[in-house]
Each structure stands twice: as structure tokens, then as C-alpha cells.
Design an enzyme around this catalytic site. Sequence first.
Site, PDB file in Angstrom:
ATOM      1  N   LYS A  42       0.808  -1.218   0.000  1.00  0.00           N
ATOM      2  CA  LYS A  42       0.000   0.000   0.000  1.00  0.00           C
ATOM      3  C   LYS A  42       0.840   1.267   0.000  1.00  0.00           C
ATOM      4  CE  LYS A  42      -3.728  -0.295  -0.285  1.00  0.00           C
ATOM      5  NZ  LYS A  42      -4.805  -0.750  -1.224  1.00  0.00           N
TER       6      LYS A  42
HETATM    7  C1  LIG Z   1      -2.582  -6.974   3.960  1.00  0.00           C
HETATM    8  C2  LIG Z   1      -3.277  -6.571   2.703  1.00  0.00           C
HETATM    9  N1  LIG Z   1      -3.458  -7.467   1.743  1.00  0.00           N
HETATM   10  C3  LIG Z   1      -4.089  -7.172   0.600  1.00  0.00           C
HETATM   11  C4  LIG Z   1      -4.598  -5.924   0.357  1.00  0.00           C
HETATM   12  C5  LIG Z   1      -5.323  -5.666  -0.940  1.00  0.00           C
HETATM   13  O1  LIG Z   1      -4.690  -4.745  -1.768  1.00  0.00           O
HETATM   14  P1  LIG Z   1      -5.582  -3.833  -2.722  1.00  0.00           P
HETATM   15  O2  LIG Z   1      -6.317  -2.864  -1.850  1.00  0.00           O
HETATM   16  O3  LIG Z   1      -4.615  -3.137  -3.616  1.00  0.00           O
HETATM   17  O4  LIG Z   1      -6.540  -4.706  -3.462  1.00  0.00           O
HETATM   18  C6  LIG Z   1      -4.464  -4.946   1.348  1.00  0.00           C
HETATM   19  C7  LIG Z   1      -5.058  -3.625   1.175  1.00  0.00           C
HETATM   20  O5  LIG Z   1      -5.144  -2.815   2.066  1.00  0.00           O
HETATM   21  C8  LIG Z   1      -3.782  -5.273   2.546  1.00  0.00           C
HETATM   22  O6  LIG Z   1      -3.627  -4.377   3.536  1.00  0.00           O
END
Ligand SMILES: Cc1ncc(COP(=O)(O)O)c(C=O)c1O
Length: 465
Positions: A42
Amino acid sequence: MPRFESLADAVGGTPLIRLTRTGLRPRIYVKTEWTNPAGSVKDRAALSMLQQALADGSLAAGGTVVETTSGNTGIGLAAYAAHLGLRSVVFTGSSVSKEKRDVLAAYGADVRLVDAFVPKSHPDSLRSVAERFVADTPGAWLAGQYDNPANPAAHVRSTGPEIWADTDGQVTHLVATIGTGGTISGTGRFLADVSGGRVQVVGADPATSIYSGGDGSQKAIEGAGHFVHPDAETDPWPESFDPSVIDRYEPVDDTTAIRAIHDLARTEGILAGGSSGVALAAAYRVAEGLTEDDLVVVLLPDSGRNYLSTYFDPTWLTANGFDGDGSDGDGSARDGDAPRVGDLVTAPLRTAERDAITVAAVAALGPADGPVAVLHPRPRTAAPHPADVAGWTTAEALRTAAPDTLVGALAEPVTARVGAGEHAATAVRRVAGSTPDWRHAVVLDAGRVTGLVARTALEQSAEQA
Ligand SMILES: Cc1ncc(COP(=O)(O)O)c(C=O)c1O
């Protein structure tokens, strides 16, 4: 190693590391996103949204960055806000791991916990509270990662090109989870376009997430997937997610995801977080059908260090009904032969749907004195998640209530949780520490509710041991 003249320049450029112990035919590389300066994938979206807002004037020097987040986006925003001399306010729920909340505070973010379990449109929801704060605070700007085009754009610009260059264009499959959808939409779009549609994009999704057709109930894994509050009238998917990039979804249950990160740590020496487990388990499944010519890239969003108090903590695992690798937290030595919670809960879960119908229709729920779980109504394809339990009551209360009373009005909250495999004595000690005045606890098996247990029954059995 490259040299950077500012923190922002150090975002991206994360390594691809080949897994050597999978026993599967294709080459599988993980992209470890925790090497970003603030520790997760992120960072890319956070920096991109900030830079865009500063460029278009929606955020100015001395302004306040605001976000609702399950952790990592807030951490990225807090870090780069600090770097840019801006203030940050992060609204988050207490289900977010303590490690992440502590990191936010360490970056100087003002962390505000919002715990109401209500739909997004409700005035007490995380989103509504943050929107009100922004409206009332001069110079405040809501990052809005779910609908901000600068989120997926960061991955079109950086994550996708990095994977393409670092695999010399040989990547055949991208496997990633979907939270806001920014990562998979941007990275997947770039790789599909640059390869002329050859790269297959796999959406790894918690089994209950609605993206891949689940019932929308909550899950243990943070960050990945999309859940819907049972009272929500509509729950549109985020604009950051472009479902047309997905070639195939792979649903993964919590137990399988947790096992995948335990195994990764112990066989490859790579400590990844829970959503990484969802991606890994999906990737292994996809890889079963592939050949030596295929090259799978699995995006691992953050490190397991964020989850030492949850997915890697034996006490948390047993308390939530995951097997915890056979250990039993701090109770193992003392309670070796004591009965386990699941042994006591032999009756199936008795439930009534909250407010769907009046009490008269559910009055025939068996024994008068045993507890009845009152559930938020929703279509269900799995045992309920604890967040679906609105409270408990008794069949007797349902039977004797005035006929026009709603079921929900009779429910008392259930705040305590015990694991089906937890020793009764351990559970009694643990729950008393966090919830001194508890009367009933939900019994969890693999994070789902399989029963309710009364405090008296559990204490009795703990004493008998
Ligand atoms: C630990 C974790 N995994 C996966 C994601 C998913 O990423 P995206 O928001 O780009 O789909 C996030 C998003 O905040 C996250 O914090």
C-alpha cells in the site's frame, strides 16, 4: 544497491524471490512488498494518491490527510504524510491488528478507533465518521482508496512494469488478492496489455468474499476480500477494482491461508502476512495444472511481522478455533488433560434470525433454558462468523415475549469467544482477563461459530479437570 535522495524515491522496486520447496512444476516467484519503506504494497497507492492530491490542489501544504483503513494504507499515508510535512488522521476498527495500530501511532498519525458494526451508509460507520471529520476540518482531504483512480494507477506505473522487466517478459500468471482492487487491477491491466493478453490474472479471494461469489460474511484474514454488512441495502464494489482484468478467481478459506503462511515461514524462511496466505494457496492450486514453461508471480502484500499476535500466535489460533499447530498457547503445560471446549458443546448451534420475523415464528426452538444465538439475517453458505451473531437469548424468552416483539430486541450481546479446541480452563482464564462480566461465549471452529457456551458450564468443567 541504488541510492535515493528522498524516501518517496525508495518506493517500489521490490524483489522477486523464487520458491524452491514447492515441488510444483512451474517456476513460482513471490514479490515481497514489505520491502517498501513503510512495509507493504500500500506504500505505492498511498504515495500515488498523495502526489495526485498535491498536484491537483485537493491537498495543500499544512493540510490533513484522512483515511479509513484496515491498516496498511493508513501506515503508508502516515509515513509519506510525515515525509511531506502533513498531518494524518486514520479511522480504523479494533479488529485491525495491534501491531498495525501501534505503527500508525509511531508515525505520528492520530489513530481513531471506530467500532460500530453497521453498514457503510450508517452515520456511525467508519466511512461516515471520516467523511464528517473531513467536512468539519479545514484543509482535510480524504484519500478514499476504494474509489481513487491514483490507487490502481500506481500499479500500472510501477508494479506491473517491475514484474515484466524482472521476469524478462516470461511471466505467464499473476496471482494477487483483492481488497480495494488497486493492486490487481493496475498490475493485471499492465501485464495483460503488454503481453497481448497472454498473462493470466488470478484473483485470490477469501472464500466468503463476494468478489468470488461468497456469502459476504466476515473472515479472519485482514486486507483481502470484500464483506457486506448484513443490513446493507446495496454494497457497490470499489471503483478501484476493475473486475474485467480477472481471468479466474480462486476462493481460499481462512485455515488454508493460515497454513500456507506457516509453511512458507518454515520451509522457505519467508515470513508473510495473512492475505499473502490467500494468494499463495491460490497460486499453488493454479500451479498444479501448469508446466515447467510457466512462470507464476505471487504478490505478497505485507510481512508476517504484522500478525505475530494473530496468525502466528498459538493462543490466538486456539481461541479462534484454528488448530494452532497442536500447541495451546500459555495453557498447554497446565491444562494438558483438561476437557476441551468443543467436547462440551455437543448440541448443534440453535439460531434465530434477528428481526426477520417476530418471536412467534421461532418459539419452537427446543429446550427452554439453553442459549439460542440470534443472527443478523443474510444468505449463508458457511457457518456464521462471530460478527453475524447479534446476541443470545433463550427459547423461553422467545416463547413468552409479546407476539409483536422483534427477535433482535430479546438479544443480549455476546462479546466472548472461545475456540472449540481450547482447554476449558485456558478459555475461562483467557476470557475472564479480557471480558470479566461475560455470560455466554461463541464457540469457534476455524473462525466460524459452531455453538454457544454458558460461562457456568465452562467454569464447572474447568474446575472438574
Ligand atoms: C494486507 C493486505 N493485503 C491485501 C490488500 C489488498 O490490496 P488492494 O487494496 O490493492 O486490493 C491490502 C489492502 O489494504 C492489505 O492491507
